[in-house]
Design an enzyme around this catalytic site. Structure first.
Site, PDB file in Angstrom:
ATOM      1  N   CYS A   1       9.200  -0.161  11.572  1.00 22.25           N
ATOM      2  CA  CYS A   1       8.090  -1.078  11.268  1.00 22.25           C
ATOM      3  C   CYS A   1       8.550  -2.469  10.847  1.00 22.25           C
ATOM      4  O   CYS A   1       7.732  -3.364  10.691  1.00 22.25           O
ATOM      5  CB  CYS A   1       7.187  -0.468  10.214  1.00 22.25           C
ATOM      6  SG  CYS A   1       8.054  -0.005   8.748  1.00 22.25           S
TER       7      CYS A   1
ATOM      8  N   LEU B   1       0.828  -1.218   0.000  1.00 23.12           N
ATOM      9  CA  LEU B   1       0.000   0.000   0.000  1.00 23.12           C
ATOM     10  C   LEU B   1       0.859   1.263   0.000  1.00 23.12           C
ATOM     11  O   LEU B   1       1.895   1.310   0.648  1.00 23.12           O
ATOM     12  CB  LEU B   1      -0.862   0.032   1.260  1.00 23.12           C
ATOM     13  CG  LEU B   1      -1.938  -1.042   1.397  1.00 23.12           C
ATOM     14  CD1 LEU B   1      -2.470  -1.050   2.829  1.00 23.12           C
ATOM     15  CD2 LEU B   1      -3.056  -0.751   0.407  1.00 23.12           C
TER      16      LEU B   1
ATOM     17  N   HIS C   1       1.331   6.842  10.065  1.00 26.47           N
ATOM     18  CA  HIS C   1       1.276   6.374  11.449  1.00 26.47           C
ATOM     19  C   HIS C   1       1.916   7.401  12.380  1.00 26.47           C
ATOM     20  O   HIS C   1       2.753   8.202  11.945  1.00 26.47           O
ATOM     21  CB  HIS C   1       2.079   5.067  11.602  1.00 26.47           C
ATOM     22  CG  HIS C   1       1.466   3.880  10.939  1.00 26.47           C
ATOM     23  ND1 HIS C   1       2.155   3.077  10.059  1.00 26.47           N
ATOM     24  CD2 HIS C   1       0.233   3.342  11.045  1.00 26.47           C
ATOM     25  CE1 HIS C   1       1.367   2.103   9.652  1.00 26.47           C
ATOM     26  NE2 HIS C   1       0.191   2.239  10.230  1.00 26.47           N
TER      27      HIS C   1
ATOM     28  N   ASP D   1       2.300  -6.388   2.335  1.00 22.90           N
ATOM     29  CA  ASP D   1       2.866  -5.519   3.376  1.00 22.90           C
ATOM     30  C   ASP D   1       3.325  -6.280   4.624  1.00 22.90           C
ATOM     31  O   ASP D   1       3.632  -5.653   5.644  1.00 22.90           O
ATOM     32  CB  ASP D   1       1.824  -4.470   3.791  1.00 22.90           C
ATOM     33  CG  ASP D   1       1.685  -3.353   2.757  1.00 22.90           C
ATOM     34  OD1 ASP D   1       2.702  -2.707   2.459  1.00 22.90           O
ATOM     35  OD2 ASP D   1       0.566  -3.146   2.252  1.00 22.90           O
TER      36      ASP D   1
ATOM     37  N   ARG E   1      -4.646  -5.968   5.237  1.00 21.19           N
ATOM     38  CA  ARG E   1      -3.526  -6.347   6.096  1.00 21.19           C
ATOM     39  C   ARG E   1      -3.969  -7.239   7.269  1.00 21.19           C
ATOM     40  O   ARG E   1      -3.120  -7.753   7.996  1.00 21.19           O
ATOM     41  CB  ARG E   1      -2.795  -5.092   6.609  1.00 21.19           C
ATOM     42  CG  ARG E   1      -2.143  -4.294   5.476  1.00 21.19           C
ATOM     43  CD  ARG E   1      -1.031  -3.394   5.952  1.00 21.19           C
ATOM     44  NE  ARG E   1      -0.002  -4.141   6.654  1.00 21.19           N
ATOM     45  CZ  ARG E   1       0.967  -3.586   7.386  1.00 21.19           C
ATOM     46  NH1 ARG E   1       1.020  -2.277   7.492  1.00 21.19           N
ATOM     47  NH2 ARG E   1       1.876  -4.331   7.998  1.00 21.19           N
TER      48      ARG E   1
HETATM   49  N1  LIG Z   1       4.658   1.022  11.039  1.00 17.29           N
HETATM   50  C1  LIG Z   1       4.887   1.387   9.797  1.00 17.29           C
HETATM   51  O1  LIG Z   1       5.520   2.403   9.557  1.00 17.29           O
HETATM   52  N2  LIG Z   1       4.380   0.638   8.831  1.00 17.29           N
HETATM   53  C2  LIG Z   1       4.534   0.902   7.457  1.00 17.29           C
HETATM   54  C3  LIG Z   1       3.440   0.251   6.677  1.00 17.29           C
HETATM   55  C4  LIG Z   1       3.537   0.536   5.236  1.00 17.29           C
HETATM   56  C5  LIG Z   1       2.497  -0.173   4.402  1.00 17.29           C
HETATM   57  N3  LIG Z   1       2.757   0.045   3.023  1.00 17.29           N
HETATM   58  C6  LIG Z   1       1.099   0.270   4.741  1.00 17.29           C
HETATM   59  O2  LIG Z   1       0.630   1.222   4.132  1.00 17.29           O
HETATM   60  O3  LIG Z   1       0.466  -0.311   5.613  1.00 17.29           O
END
Ligand SMILES: NC(=O)NCCC[C@H](N)C(=O)O
Length: 258
Positions: free
Chosen positions: A245, A19, A161, A62, A87
Site C-alpha cells: 500500500c 485508521l 482489503h 493515512d 481518506r
Molecule cells: N492498501 C492498504 O493495505 N492500505 C492500508 C490502509 C491502512 C489505513 N490505516 C486505513 O485503514 O485505510
C-alpha cells in the site's frame, strides 16, 4: 534503464492518527516510520524504479498509503473513491501525479466506493475485494471502465482489503492467508502462515518485496527461486498497512510528461 515510475507519498506528521479497523491500536513512532519509508523508497530505486513523490497531504493521516487512491491498469488510472470518508481528500494529489505522468484518467463516482488496496491484477484478470471499503456499485463501474478485462468480485471476511489477504507472485501464483477470503476463487494458491507473508510487491524479474515481519515466507520465496527484497514496515503495519500500500507501480513510463 528505469522499469517505470513508482508513486509514493511521504508520511503525514499525523500518521499516528491513522485508521485502525481490525487490529488493536498501538503507538506509532512517526520518526521511525519516516526512516522506514525512506528505506522503502531506496529499495524501489535499487530495483530500477524511478520514485516519484505525490504531493504530500499532511492533513490526511493515512495519506502514505497511496495505493488506496488509484488503480493503474495499463495506460489508464482509475481514481478511487475511498470507502473511509476521511481518506477522500487524498485523491486530488494522486490525480495531479497520474495526469503529470501522462496516464488516461477515469474516476469511481458516488455511490461507488473503492480502495485501491482491494484491487489485485493478475494478467488480464482484475480481482476486487468486496467488503468494508469497496462496494458493488464501484465494482460495476470498474467492470464498465475495464471492459477488456475480466473483473472478479471477491467477498472479504474480517480483513481490511483484498491485498491484505492475497497478493500475486511474478509467476501468477498467489500467496494467501487462509480464512480471510475464499481462496478457491484463485487459480493457484500458496497458503502462508504469517499474516505479513501474503503481502508482496513484484519489483520486476525475480525480485519480490516482502516485509521483515515475514521471515518464514521470505525463506519460502527463496526456495521457490525468487529474490526477496526485505523491508521493515513495522510502523505502517500498526495501522493495517503493508508493503503493497506504500506505492503504486506504473511500468513502462519513465517520467512526468510535459
Ligand atoms: N492498501 C492498504 O493495505 N492500505 C492500508 C490502509 C491502512 C489505513 N490505516 C486505513 O485503514 O485505510
Amino acid at each position: 534503464m528505469s522499469r517505470g515510475i513508482a508513486l509514493v507519498r511521504r508520511p503525514s506528521s499525523r500518521l499516528a492518527e491513522g485508521l485502525v479497523t481490525h487490529i488493536e491500536r498501538s503507538t506509532v513512532d512517526v520518526d521511525l516510520a519516516r526512516r522506514q519509508h525512506d528505506a522503502y523508497c531506496a529499495a524501489l530505486a535499487d530495483a530500477g524504479w524511478s520514485v516519484l513523490d505525490v504531493v504530500p497531504a499532511d492533513h490526511c493521516p493515512d495519506s502514505v498509503f497511496v495505493e488506496d487512491t488509484v488503480v493503474v491498469c495499463g495506460s489508464r488510472a482509475i481514481l478511487a473513491r475511498p470507502g473511509a470518508q476521511q481518506r477522500r481528500p487524498e485523491v486530488a494529489g494522486t490525480e495531479s501525479a497520474v495526469r503529470a505522468v501522462g496516464l488516461e484518467v477515469d474516476k469511481i463516482s458516488s455511490p461507488g466506493t473503492l480502495d485501491g488496496g482491494d484491487v489485485l491484477q493478475i494478467g488480464d484478470t482484475v480481482y476486487v475485494g468486496q467488503g468494508g471499503r469497496t462496494n458493488g456499485a464501484a465494482i460495476r463501474q470498474l467492470r464498465g471502465l475495464l471492459a477488456d478485462r475480466r473483473v472478479v468480485a471477491v467477498p472479504l471476511g474480517r480483513v481490511l482489503h483484498l491485498k491484505s489477504a492475497v497478493t500475486a507472485l511474478p509467476d501468477g501464483t498467489v500467496v494467501a492467508s487462509p480464512g480471510l477470503v475464499d481462496v478457491g476463487i484463485f487459480p493457484a494458491v500458496r497458503t502462508v502462515e504469517e499474516d505479513a507473508g501474503c503481502h508482496v510487491v513484484c519489483l520486476g524479474g525475480d525480485k519480490v518485496m516482502i516485509s521483515a515481519s515475514a521471515p518464514k515466507t521470505t525463506s519460502l520465496l527463496e526456495d521457490l527461486g525468487f529474490t526477496p527484497v526485505v523491508v521493515d514496515v513495522s510502523e505502517f503495519e500498526k495501522l493495517e498497512g503493508c508493503v503493497t500500500c506504500l506505492s503504486v507501480l506504473v511500468p513502462g513510463i519513465t517520467g512526468p510528461q510535459h
